[in-house]
Design an enzyme around this catalytic site. Structure first.
Site, PDB file in Angstrom:
ATOM      1  N   GLU A  17       0.670  42.082 -22.920  1.00 35.16           N
ATOM      2  CA  GLU A  17       2.030  42.382 -23.398  1.00 35.16           C
ATOM      3  C   GLU A  17       2.294  41.766 -24.767  1.00 35.16           C
ATOM      4  O   GLU A  17       1.873  40.649 -25.044  1.00 35.16           O
ATOM      5  CB  GLU A  17       3.059  41.826 -22.405  1.00 35.16           C
ATOM      6  N   HIS A  77       8.835  49.281 -22.926  1.00 35.14           N
ATOM      7  CA  HIS A  77       9.949  48.844 -22.075  1.00 35.14           C
ATOM      8  C   HIS A  77      11.247  49.507 -22.540  1.00 35.14           C
ATOM      9  O   HIS A  77      11.376  49.904 -23.708  1.00 35.14           O
ATOM     10  CB  HIS A  77      10.107  47.325 -22.140  1.00 35.14           C
ATOM     11  N   ARG A 107      16.841  46.568 -16.162  1.00 32.09           N
ATOM     12  CA  ARG A 107      18.265  46.402 -16.418  1.00 32.09           C
ATOM     13  C   ARG A 107      18.488  45.620 -17.706  1.00 32.09           C
ATOM     14  O   ARG A 107      19.341  45.941 -18.523  1.00 32.09           O
ATOM     15  CB  ARG A 107      18.916  45.635 -15.256  1.00 32.09           C
ATOM     16  N   GLY A 108      17.701  44.551 -17.920  1.00 30.12           N
ATOM     17  CA  GLY A 108      17.964  43.615 -19.017  1.00 30.12           C
ATOM     18  C   GLY A 108      18.873  42.519 -18.518  1.00 30.12           C
ATOM     19  O   GLY A 108      19.511  42.650 -17.466  1.00 30.12           O
ATOM     20  N   ALA A 123      18.938  48.456 -12.717  1.00 27.78           N
ATOM     21  CA  ALA A 123      17.781  49.228 -13.186  1.00 27.78           C
ATOM     22  C   ALA A 123      17.611  50.531 -12.407  1.00 27.78           C
ATOM     23  O   ALA A 123      17.145  51.533 -12.954  1.00 27.78           O
ATOM     24  CB  ALA A 123      16.524  48.374 -13.086  1.00 27.78           C
ATOM     25  N   TYR A 143      10.049  40.248  -8.690  1.00 29.65           N
ATOM     26  CA  TYR A 143      10.174  38.798  -8.824  1.00 29.65           C
ATOM     27  C   TYR A 143       9.642  38.118  -7.562  1.00 29.65           C
ATOM     28  O   TYR A 143      10.358  38.031  -6.562  1.00 29.65           O
ATOM     29  CB  TYR A 143      11.658  38.430  -9.065  1.00 29.65           C
ATOM     30  N   LYS A 163      14.891  50.496  -5.551  1.00 27.37           N
ATOM     31  CA  LYS A 163      14.411  50.799  -6.906  1.00 27.37           C
ATOM     32  C   LYS A 163      13.089  51.579  -6.833  1.00 27.37           C
ATOM     33  O   LYS A 163      12.899  52.564  -7.536  1.00 27.37           O
ATOM     34  CB  LYS A 163      14.223  49.442  -7.614  1.00 27.37           C
ATOM     35  N   GLN A 174       7.325  39.229 -12.543  1.00 33.40           N
ATOM     36  CA  GLN A 174       7.699  38.091 -13.360  1.00 33.40           C
ATOM     37  C   GLN A 174       6.537  37.104 -13.341  1.00 33.40           C
ATOM     38  O   GLN A 174       5.747  37.110 -12.394  1.00 33.40           O
ATOM     39  CB  GLN A 174       8.947  37.464 -12.699  1.00 33.40           C
ATOM     40  N   LYS A 270       0.239  36.226 -29.391  1.00 31.44           N
ATOM     41  CA  LYS A 270      -0.769  35.287 -29.908  1.00 31.44           C
ATOM     42  C   LYS A 270      -2.172  35.845 -29.646  1.00 31.44           C
ATOM     43  O   LYS A 270      -2.696  35.724 -28.523  1.00 31.44           O
ATOM     44  CB  LYS A 270      -0.609  33.931 -29.226  1.00 31.44           C
TER      45      LYS A 270
HETATM   46  P1  FAD Z   1      17.465  44.988 -11.419  1.00 31.52           P
HETATM   47  O1  FAD Z   1      16.349  45.585 -10.673  1.00 31.52           O
HETATM   48  O2  FAD Z   1      18.666  45.834 -11.671  1.00 31.52           O
HETATM   49  O3  FAD Z   1      17.893  43.655 -10.630  1.00 31.52           O
HETATM   50  C1  FAD Z   1      18.806  42.716 -11.210  1.00 31.52           C
HETATM   51  C2  FAD Z   1      19.523  41.942 -10.089  1.00 31.52           C
HETATM   52  O4  FAD Z   1      20.432  42.804  -9.414  1.00 31.52           O
HETATM   53  C3  FAD Z   1      18.593  41.382  -9.018  1.00 31.52           C
HETATM   54  O5  FAD Z   1      19.134  40.157  -8.598  1.00 31.52           O
HETATM   55  C4  FAD Z   1      18.677  42.422  -7.899  1.00 31.52           C
HETATM   56  O6  FAD Z   1      18.414  41.868  -6.633  1.00 31.52           O
HETATM   57  C5  FAD Z   1      20.123  42.880  -8.017  1.00 31.52           C
HETATM   58  N1  FAD Z   1      20.332  44.289  -7.652  1.00 31.52           N
HETATM   59  C6  FAD Z   1      19.531  45.346  -7.940  1.00 31.52           C
HETATM   60  N2  FAD Z   1      20.064  46.481  -7.470  1.00 31.52           N
HETATM   61  C7  FAD Z   1      21.255  46.149  -6.903  1.00 31.52           C
HETATM   62  C8  FAD Z   1      22.285  46.882  -6.251  1.00 31.52           C
HETATM   63  N3  FAD Z   1      22.177  48.223  -6.088  1.00 31.52           N
HETATM   64  N4  FAD Z   1      23.378  46.205  -5.801  1.00 31.52           N
HETATM   65  C9  FAD Z   1      23.489  44.871  -5.935  1.00 31.52           C
HETATM   66  N5  FAD Z   1      22.525  44.108  -6.542  1.00 31.52           N
HETATM   67  C10 FAD Z   1      21.425  44.745  -7.015  1.00 31.52           C
HETATM   68  N6  FAD Z   1      14.186  41.976 -20.484  1.00 31.52           N
HETATM   69  C11 FAD Z   1      14.412  42.556 -21.700  1.00 31.52           C
HETATM   70  O7  FAD Z   1      15.518  42.432 -22.267  1.00 31.52           O
HETATM   71  N7  FAD Z   1      13.430  43.294 -22.328  1.00 31.52           N
HETATM   72  C12 FAD Z   1      12.202  43.476 -21.769  1.00 31.52           C
HETATM   73  O8  FAD Z   1      11.348  44.155 -22.357  1.00 31.52           O
HETATM   74  C13 FAD Z   1      11.920  42.873 -20.500  1.00 31.52           C
HETATM   75  N8  FAD Z   1      10.721  43.035 -19.895  1.00 31.52           N
HETATM   76  C14 FAD Z   1      10.513  42.507 -18.646  1.00 31.52           C
HETATM   77  C15 FAD Z   1       9.275  42.725 -18.003  1.00 31.52           C
HETATM   78  C16 FAD Z   1       9.026  42.193 -16.745  1.00 31.52           C
HETATM   79  C17 FAD Z   1       7.699  42.433 -16.080  1.00 31.52           C
HETATM   80  C18 FAD Z   1      10.024  41.403 -16.094  1.00 31.52           C
HETATM   81  C19 FAD Z   1       9.762  40.805 -14.741  1.00 31.52           C
HETATM   82  C20 FAD Z   1      11.261  41.183 -16.718  1.00 31.52           C
HETATM   83  C21 FAD Z   1      11.519  41.729 -17.986  1.00 31.52           C
HETATM   84  N9  FAD Z   1      12.743  41.554 -18.642  1.00 31.52           N
HETATM   85  C22 FAD Z   1      12.983  42.119 -19.874  1.00 31.52           C
HETATM   86  C23 FAD Z   1      13.795  40.731 -18.010  1.00 31.52           C
HETATM   87  C24 FAD Z   1      14.733  41.558 -17.118  1.00 31.52           C
HETATM   88  O9  FAD Z   1      15.444  42.486 -17.911  1.00 31.52           O
HETATM   89  C25 FAD Z   1      15.685  40.595 -16.400  1.00 31.52           C
HETATM   90  O10 FAD Z   1      14.974  39.815 -15.468  1.00 31.52           O
HETATM   91  C26 FAD Z   1      16.920  41.221 -15.779  1.00 31.52           C
HETATM   92  O11 FAD Z   1      17.825  40.159 -15.442  1.00 31.52           O
HETATM   93  C27 FAD Z   1      16.664  42.025 -14.494  1.00 31.52           C
HETATM   94  O12 FAD Z   1      16.102  43.239 -14.773  1.00 31.52           O
HETATM   95  P2  FAD Z   1      15.609  44.201 -13.568  1.00 31.52           P
HETATM   96  O13 FAD Z   1      15.183  45.460 -14.189  1.00 31.52           O
HETATM   97  O14 FAD Z   1      14.684  43.488 -12.679  1.00 31.52           O
HETATM   98  O15 FAD Z   1      17.045  44.408 -12.826  1.00 31.52           O
END
Ligand code: FAD
Length: 294
Positions: A17, A77, A107-108, A123, A143, A163, A174, A270
């Site tokens: 990445e 992404h 989601r971010g 997301a 996660y 999802k 993660q 890096k």
């Molecule tokens: P979601 O899947 O939406 O989950 C977020 C939270 O909401 C979780 O606690 C989940 O349990 C809860 N949730 C989900 N669905 C529901 C629902 N229907 N009702 C109630 N609660 C719910 N961030 C960036 O800004 N840019 C990047 O490029 C980036 N790349 C990443 C790559 C990886 C491999 C990982 C692991 C993370 C990355 N992140 C990035 C960080 C990520 O955006 C954050 O961790 C963010 O807070 C959660 O994103 P998610 O897509 O997992 O969210």
């Protein structure tokens, strides 16, 4: 090439990445680091999406450059929490025009006091939109220790299943520093009916500050063994870098030895760290078809 096809092949996949610059004046420097990493010949590379969503063109440009210059498939992404649907649709068009077939749909992080999307809360909504608007291969985040905002791991897994069912082709984890946590997660995910490939995300920690930042952001458990390494070598940059590369390499060897087939390394742009790990694993990666030459 679609990541789902790569993951369906026999053997191990090894991917890397990189992240895009925050500002255009750093674009050339960042793209050069990404190209140096692409030159190492991983199975695919992912390019992150800047928080806030304003640098999506940089993500697309770097991802397209890697594919064009080195023939390495890319995963771009895309986040939604700071975007409206119109912006997401525009980004899908930009990715399509740049020949990008794979999207990691996220989601971010919810911006503190910033603009939150009225179109997207999670997301899963983005995943449904991407599915309906093109023929992309779609990945999502997971996660092993539970997302930092979720009440408990069971609830997190319930939403992960939702999802996945919305149309994911694969998941990327993660970072984690304790493989047992990953094995336990994988068992629970399979029990919950999540059967798509899960890519293990490994973060080589090469300085003490980075560990503090990563743990604060993700709540990741740091095993005592790794804490001792950082305590002892943390004040010597060269020694810490070497120890971080070795720790990550050992984690990967253990994962592969225990049947995990997909490894993704967070390079933090890096090239020397990515190369250090690939050097440590050269014979192991040869088994999987990655052609790293010293
Ligand atoms: P979601 O899947 O939406 O989950 C977020 C939270 O909401 C979780 O606690 C989940 O349990 C809860 N949730 C989900 N669905 C529901 C629902 N229907 N009702 C109630 N609660 C719910 N961030 C960036 O800004 N840019 C990047 O490029 C980036 N790349 C990443 C790559 C990886 C491999 C990982 C692991 C993370 C990355 N992140 C990035 C960080 C990520 O955006 C954050 O961790 C963010 O807070 C959660 O994103 P998610 O897509 O997992 O969210």
């Amino acid at each position: 090439m679609r990541i789902s096809e790569l993951l369906a092949r026999d053997g191990v996949t090894f991917s890397l990445e990189v992240f895009p610059p925050k500002t255009s004046d750093k674009y050339t420097e960042t793209a050069e680091a990404a190209m140096e990493i692409a030159r190492l010949g991983p199975d695919f590379m992912s390019v992150t999406y800047g928080a806030g969503g304003g640098t999506g063109d940089f993500t697309a440009g770097i991802a397209a450059g890697i594919q064009r210059e080195y023939g390495v498939p890319t995963l771009a992404h895309l986040t939604c929490v700071s975007s409206d649907r119109a912006h997401v649709m525009k980004m899908l068009e930009v990715y399509r025009e740049n020949g990008i077939e794979n999207i990691l749909a996220l989601r971010g992080d919810v911006p503190q006091g910033g603009q939150v999307s009225t179109d997207y809360r999670y997301a899963v909504e983005l995943i449904r939109d991407i599915r309906e608007n093109g023929d992309f291969c779609i990945g999502g985040a997971c996660y092993p220790e539970g997302h930092i905002e979720s009440a408990n791991k069971r609830e997190d897994l319930k939403y992960l299943k939702e999802k996945t069912d919305a149309g994911l082709d694969f998941l990327t984890t993660q970072m984690f520093f304790n493989n047992d946590i990953f094995y336990n997660f994988l068992y629970r995910a399979r029990e919950a009916g999540i059967n798509i490939p899960v890519i293990a995300g490994i973060m080589p920690i090469t300085n003490a500050k980075m560990l503090k930042r990563s743990v604060a952001m993700s709540g990741t458990d740091v095993p005592q063994r790794f804490r001792a390494i950082v305590d002892f070598f943390g004040t010597d940059p060269a020694a810490m870098k070497q120890a971080g590369i070795v720790y990550a390499s050992e984690q990967i060897i253990d994962l592969i030895a225990n049947g995990i087939r997909h490894i993704h390394v967070y390079t933090m742009n890096k090239p020397d760290v990515a190369e250090g790990i690939m050097k440590n694993l050269s014979s192991i990666l040869h088994l999987s078809g990655v052609r790293y030459e010293d």
